[in-house]
Design a protein around this motif. Structure first.
Motif, PDB file in Angstrom:
ATOM      1  N   LEU A  65       9.448  10.597  -5.723  1.00  0.00           N
ATOM      2  CA  LEU A  65      11.054  10.721  -5.848  1.00  0.00           C
ATOM      3  C   LEU A  65      11.767   9.389  -6.269  1.00  0.00           C
ATOM      4  N   ALA A  66      11.215   8.266  -5.664  1.00  0.00           N
ATOM      5  CA  ALA A  66      11.657   7.162  -5.592  1.00  0.00           C
ATOM      6  C   ALA A  66      11.173   6.304  -6.942  1.00  0.00           C
ATOM      7  N   LYS A  67      10.077   7.036  -7.373  1.00  0.00           N
ATOM      8  CA  LYS A  67       9.354   6.361  -8.938  1.00  0.00           C
ATOM      9  C   LYS A  67       8.719   4.933  -8.222  1.00  0.00           C
ATOM     10  N   ARG A  68       8.112   4.982  -7.136  1.00  0.00           N
ATOM     11  CA  ARG A  68       7.247   3.669  -6.771  1.00  0.00           C
ATOM     12  C   ARG A  68       5.850   4.242  -6.446  1.00  0.00           C
ATOM     13  N   PRO A  69       4.944   3.194  -6.345  1.00  0.00           N
ATOM     14  CA  PRO A  69       3.539   3.575  -5.827  1.00  0.00           C
ATOM     15  C   PRO A  69       3.579   4.154  -4.361  1.00  0.00           C
ATOM     16  N   ALA A  70       2.850   5.246  -4.054  1.00  0.00           N
ATOM     17  CA  ALA A  70       2.668   5.420  -2.612  1.00  0.00           C
ATOM     18  C   ALA A  70       1.761   4.598  -1.940  1.00  0.00           C
ATOM     19  N   GLU A  71       2.336   4.507  -0.743  1.00  0.00           N
ATOM     20  CA  GLU A  71       1.171   3.690   0.170  1.00  0.00           C
ATOM     21  C   GLU A  71       0.901   4.694   1.367  1.00  0.00           C
ATOM     22  N   PHE A  72      -0.236   5.296   1.005  1.00  0.00           N
ATOM     23  CA  PHE A  72      -0.855   6.242   2.007  1.00  0.00           C
ATOM     24  C   PHE A  72      -1.451   5.448   3.209  1.00  0.00           C
ATOM     25  N   ARG A  73      -1.336   6.000   4.482  1.00  0.00           N
ATOM     26  CA  ARG A  73      -1.772   5.239   5.706  1.00  0.00           C
ATOM     27  C   ARG A  73      -2.725   5.981   6.459  1.00  0.00           C
ATOM     28  N   ASP A  74      -2.838   7.349   6.065  1.00  0.00           N
ATOM     29  CA  ASP A  74      -3.987   8.044   6.820  1.00  0.00           C
ATOM     30  C   ASP A  74      -5.286   7.774   6.702  1.00  0.00           C
ATOM     31  N   LYS A  75      -6.169   7.697   7.743  1.00  0.00           N
ATOM     32  CA  LYS A  75      -7.578   7.300   7.397  1.00  0.00           C
ATOM     33  C   LYS A  75      -8.640   8.370   7.554  1.00  0.00           C
ATOM     34  N   VAL A  76      -9.509   8.206   6.772  1.00  0.00           N
ATOM     35  CA  VAL A  76     -10.843   9.370   6.960  1.00  0.00           C
ATOM     36  C   VAL A  76     -11.388   9.164   8.357  1.00  0.00           C
ATOM     37  N   SER A  77     -11.444   7.960   8.817  1.00  0.00           N
ATOM     38  CA  SER A  77     -12.153   7.642  10.059  1.00  0.00           C
ATOM     39  C   SER A  77     -11.345   8.521  11.454  1.00  0.00           C
ATOM     40  N   THR A  78     -10.113   8.538  11.374  1.00  0.00           N
ATOM     41  CA  THR A  78      -9.302   9.272  12.332  1.00  0.00           C
ATOM     42  C   THR A  78      -8.372  10.151  11.948  1.00  0.00           C
ATOM     43  N   ASP A  79      -7.966  10.606  10.874  1.00  0.00           N
ATOM     44  CA  ASP A  79      -6.976  11.340  10.578  1.00  0.00           C
ATOM     45  C   ASP A  79      -7.565  12.563   9.737  1.00  0.00           C
ATOM     46  N   MET A  80      -8.767  13.066   9.642  1.00  0.00           N
ATOM     47  CA  MET A  80      -9.033  14.363   9.123  1.00  0.00           C
ATOM     48  C   MET A  80      -8.487  15.523   9.937  1.00  0.00           C
ATOM     49  N   PRO A  81      -8.062  16.453   9.171  1.00  0.00           N
ATOM     50  CA  PRO A  81      -7.616  17.653  10.133  1.00  0.00           C
ATOM     51  C   PRO A  81      -8.495  18.331  10.944  1.00  0.00           C
ATOM     52  N   ASP A  82      -7.938  19.288  11.809  1.00  0.00           N
ATOM     53  CA  ASP A  82      -8.755  19.560  12.833  1.00  0.00           C
ATOM     54  C   ASP A  82      -9.685  20.916  12.285  1.00  0.00           C
ATOM     55  N   TYR A  83      -9.443  21.556  11.382  1.00  0.00           N
ATOM     56  CA  TYR A  83     -10.476  22.524  10.813  1.00  0.00           C
ATOM     57  C   TYR A  83     -11.596  21.950  10.225  1.00  0.00           C
ATOM     58  N   PHE A  84     -11.638  20.621  10.016  1.00  0.00           N
ATOM     59  CA  PHE A  84     -12.852  19.778   9.287  1.00  0.00           C
ATOM     60  C   PHE A  84     -13.651  19.396   9.988  1.00  0.00           C
ATOM     61  N   PRO A  85     -15.240  19.737  10.227  1.00  0.00           N
ATOM     62  CA  PRO A  85     -15.904  20.485   8.961  1.00  0.00           C
ATOM     63  C   PRO A  85     -15.769  21.885   9.066  1.00  0.00           C
ATOM     64  N   TRP A  86     -14.854  22.582   8.235  1.00  0.00           N
ATOM     65  CA  TRP A  86     -14.992  24.195   8.660  1.00  0.00           C
ATOM     66  C   TRP A  86     -16.370  24.809   8.598  1.00  0.00           C
ATOM     67  N   TRP A  87     -17.243  24.481   7.697  1.00  0.00           N
ATOM     68  CA  TRP A  87     -18.496  25.086   7.283  1.00  0.00           C
ATOM     69  C   TRP A  87     -19.465  25.189   8.779  1.00  0.00           C
ATOM     70  N   GLU A  88     -19.095  24.149   9.781  1.00  0.00           N
ATOM     71  CA  GLU A  88     -19.981  24.357  10.668  1.00  0.00           C
ATOM     72  C   GLU A  88     -19.286  24.940  12.013  1.00  0.00           C
ATOM     73  N   ARG A  89     -18.082  25.482  11.834  1.00  0.00           N
ATOM     74  CA  ARG A  89     -17.396  26.166  12.632  1.00  0.00           C
ATOM     75  C   ARG A  89     -17.250  27.566  12.684  1.00  0.00           C
ATOM     76  N   ARG A  90     -17.762  28.662  13.445  1.00  0.00           N
ATOM     77  CA  ARG A  90     -17.922  29.873  13.335  1.00  0.00           C
ATOM     78  C   ARG A  90     -16.512  30.827  13.075  1.00  0.00           C
ATOM     79  N   GLU A  91     -15.427  30.091  13.513  1.00  0.00           N
ATOM     80  CA  GLU A  91     -14.289  30.864  13.488  1.00  0.00           C
ATOM     81  C   GLU A  91     -13.697  30.707  12.010  1.00  0.00           C
ATOM     82  N   TYR A  92     -14.167  29.871  11.312  1.00  0.00           N
ATOM     83  CA  TYR A  92     -13.749  29.679   9.893  1.00  0.00           C
ATOM     84  C   TYR A  92     -14.639  30.231   8.947  1.00  0.00           C
ATOM     85  N   ARG A  93     -15.865  30.733   9.201  1.00  0.00           N
ATOM     86  CA  ARG A  93     -16.451  31.413   8.195  1.00  0.00           C
ATOM     87  C   ARG A  93     -16.194  32.666   7.750  1.00  0.00           C
TER      88      ARG A  93
END
Length: 299
Positions: free
Chosen positions: A271-299
């Motif tokens: 909306l501001a027409k500026r470059p984004a500055e993403f701060r979430d990290k792969v090491s700490t901020d992956m969502p709680d359903y990941f990795p879904w293929w290893e969890r029975r409730e998501y199969r």
């Protein structure tokens, strides 16, 4: 975390979020060894754990990308044997269950498959046997005009390895995959492009710049968590038996990331027409359903 530089058969360079992994046995056309396998897997482990790494490029030193498994006795003993790991079962048939029987190229391919960072292949020369099959699980493949490919297995009396019977037909279609796998012939970059194995062909001096430009586009403009999830969604859905499986994971991703700071930033920057500055990290901020293929409730 800093990227290691002390590997035996691999050279690493991290520059502005782009990690270049260079197979480094130029005197042997980077022929594949167990040490190279271990170095490569360790480098991917380190890259996944390091939020400074946004994209990975894989290439070869010298004239070759990787001339396949090193078949010389001084490097690997007798080729294509399983040592003492193959046993006879109680029924008198061979027992293939020992995990030490699994081929080294396959172990690498599976690690590439699980990687959380996008991987670009910059194939600079000969890539035969495991030299080509290791590239199949990479996300985008670029080739030099000097590149040569060969699924040469039937000409050595063996079958395709490194999970290539799963990857190759999905990339190029069953007819093209069977032709290359059954003839075992070596073919050039133009045929690889026509057959869908590579995305583009470049003059040798333009290959790495093209790969780095693509890596930069990812590193400079995208959210790391979104890229990691997108990569895993695309690869994992290749084995799904119904689009509903994709719909479930898409929906969880939208619902989960929709609450994240990255999405708020992505919308605000648009909306501001500026470059984004993403701060979430792969090491700490992956969502709680990941990795879904290893969890029975998501199969």
């Amino acid at each position: 975390m800093s990227i290691r530089t002390d590997y035996t058969h691999l050279y690493t360079e991290l520059e502005d979020g782009v990690l270049t992994l260079t197979l480094n046995r130029p005197e042997k056309l980077n022929a594949f060894t167990r040490q190279m396998q271990l170095d490569f897997i360790a480098a991917l482990d380190a890259a996944d754990a390091d939020d400074a790494v946004r994209a990975i490029i894989v290439t070869g030193s010298g004239r070759g990308f990787c001339a396949g498994a090193d078949l010389t006795r001084e490097e690997g003993g007798k080729p294509f044997t399983a040592g003492d790991y193959m046993k006879e079962g109680a029924d008198g048939l061979t027992d293939y269950s020992d995990t030490r029987l699994r081929d080294g190229g396959g172990r690498l391919s599976l690690r590439i498959f699980e990687c959380l960072k996008p991987i670009i292949s910059a194939c600079n020369g000969a890539a035969v046997g495991v030299g080509v099959t290791m590239q199949l699980g990479m996300d985008v493949r670029l080739a030099s005009t000097n590149a040569r490919y060969g699924f040469v297995f039937p000409r050595r009396g063996i079958v395709p390895e490194a999970c290539s019977s799963w990857f190759l037909p999905r990339l190029v279609g069953i007819q093209q995959a069977l032709e290359w796998a059954m003839t075992g012939r070596v073919f050039d970059a133009d045929e690889a492009l026509k057959g869908g194995l590579v995305r583009s062909v470049h003059e040798p001096e333009d290959l790495l710049p093209a790969a780095k430009a693509l890596a930069r586009e990812i590193a400079d403009n995208t959210a790391p968590v979104a890229v990691a999830l997108s990569r895993q969604m695309m690869w994992k859905m290749l084995g799904a038996d119904h689009p509903m499986e994709a719909h479930k994971i898409d929906s969880r991703g939208i619902a989960s990331l929709g609450l994240s700071d990255d999405v708020a930033e992505g919308v605000a920057s648009f909306l501001a027409k500026r470059p984004a500055e993403f701060r979430d990290k792969v090491s700490t901020d992956m969502p709680d359903y990941f990795p879904w293929w290893e969890r029975r409730e998501y199969r």
